[in-house]
Design an enzyme around this catalytic site. Structure first.
Site, short mmCIF file in Angstrom:
data_model
loop_
_atom_site.label_atom_id
_atom_site.label_comp_id
_atom_site.label_asym_id
_atom_site.label_seq_id
_atom_site.Cartn_x
_atom_site.Cartn_y
_atom_site.Cartn_z
N HIS A 1 -2.65 -22.95 47.89
CA HIS A 1 -3.41 -21.75 47.53
C HIS A 1 -4.18 -21.85 46.20
O HIS A 1 -5.40 -21.72 46.15
CB HIS A 1 -2.46 -20.56 47.39
CG HIS A 1 -1.61 -20.29 48.58
ND1 HIS A 1 -2.08 -19.69 49.72
CD2 HIS A 1 -0.29 -20.53 48.82
CE1 HIS A 1 -1.11 -19.55 50.60
NE2 HIS A 1 -0.01 -20.06 50.08
O1 RIB Z 1 0.44 -16.18 48.34
C1 RIB Z 1 0.27 -17.35 47.61
C2 RIB Z 1 0.42 -17.13 46.13
O2 RIB Z 1 1.73 -16.65 45.85
C3 RIB Z 1 0.27 -18.35 45.28
O3 RIB Z 1 -0.34 -18.00 44.08
C4 RIB Z 1 1.69 -18.79 45.05
O4 RIB Z 1 1.81 -19.57 43.89
C5 RIB Z 1 2.38 -17.48 44.92
O5 RIB Z 1 2.23 -16.99 43.63
#
Ligand code: RIB
Ligand code: CA
Length: 324
Positions: free
Chosen positions: A253
């Protein structure tokens, strides 16, 4: 015969974009930090840490350990909010482990935290900058909302907030909410309401950044200690994603938000109206992007929908390689 005085000079490269990174390391946050510090197109001026993947103290320790591991000693790192604006703290040991960055052993940090809290550090860096600074946020938006609440005028010093969070469809922590949005929906809405230019880099694109075996192979082939640690992190992350979501190739992500700043062409966005659900009984934290203009409300955000996956992973592998 060419005239020796008639030589052409290449235009100088564009000046790096000043950036601060607000994060909750976290496996994907760790890679976002490595990417943001490595790429010459970005001038990383501060790292601030927020609650989320684990308690803020564990996330801070992880940020300092990543800096120690990678030799990042020129960027101040500060502790931020230990809980959301109004909701109870929720952490994610099921995805990131008890430490928040489980997997390979990490060094005891020798990089120490900045004595300032996150809001003070962000304010100092933004107001001292010679041009507006981009805030890349890869956790809940609590620190950013607290900054804008304490110093509303700082909006003028923010070029934009590029946030990994949200989704135009389903969620990953509740049926309709992504974790960073669900962890502090009031903060996300506050940042949107501030009028700061806002880009949402949500699950729509981060689920296009799947860490497949070929990506792991490219990192492994670098053969450096840091690359081995990255492979270890991503292997741990793959295990928890497989257990929780049946996804053995996990989505990377947070570095996608950094990539949007480094090379905007890698991440396609649409301009639309965006609001965060703060009241829904079942949908709190849902990011409602009015992609078809049903509401007739003016657009207030760029929402990412497309990713150049090959370009993104080329960038990431090159960043890890650059640490040697
Ligand atoms: O949903 C993904 C996010 O949630 C990312 O930023 C991961 O590190 C968690 O914080
Ligand atoms: Ca994160």
């Amino acid at each position: 015969m060419p005239d020796p005085d008639d030589h052409q000079t290449d235009p100088p490269p564009p000046a790096p974009v000043p950036v601060v990174l607000d994060c909750d390391p976290g496996h994907d946050d760790a890679l976002a930090l490595l990417l943001a510090h490595a790429d010459p197109r970005v001038d990383l001026r501060a790292v601030t840490v927020v609650h989320g993947n684990q308690t803020v103290d564990k996330c801070l320790r992880n940020a300092l350990a990543v800096c120690t591991l990678a030799g990042i000693t020129d960027v101040p790192v500060a502790r931020g909010a230990d809980r959301p604006l109004v909701r109870p703290l929720r952490v994610a040991p099921d995805i990131h482990g008890e430490s928040g960055l489980d997997g390979p052993d990490l060094p005891v940090p020798t990089v120490v935290a900045d004595p300032r809290d996150a809001v003070t550090l962000l304010h100092d860096v933004l107001t001292a900058a010679e041009q507006p600074v981009t805030v890349v946020a890869t956790g809940a938006l609590t620190n950013v909302a607290m900054l804008l609440r304490a110093h509303p005028e700082v909006v003028r010093s923010v070029r934009g907030v590029v946030w990994m969070g949200g989704s135009t469809g389903r969620g990953n922590i509740t049926p309709f909410a992504e974790a960073n949005a669900a962890n502090d929906p009031e903060a996300a809405q506050h940042v949107l309401d501030s009028g700061v230019p806002f880009t949402m880099v949500g699950l729509d694109v981060t689920h296009q950044a799947l860490v497949t075996a070929d990506v792991l192979g490219r990192l492994r082939a670098l053969g450096t200690p840091l690359a081995r640690t990255c492979v270890g992190w991503l292997t741990f992350f793959a295990g928890t994603y497989d257990e929780q979501f049946g996804m053995p190739d996990p989505p990377l992500h947070d570095p996608v938000a950094v990539a949007r700043v480094l090379d905007p062409a890698l991440v396609r966005v649409v301009r639309t109206h965006l609001v965060v659900e703060t009241e829904g009984r079942w949908t709190s934290g849902a990011t409602v992007a009015d992609l078809h203009g049903y509401s007739g409300r003016a657009a207030n955000a760029d929402v990412a929908l497309g990713l150049d996956r090959d370009g993104f992973f080329d960038l990431l592998v090159a960043a890890v390689a650059s640490y040697g």
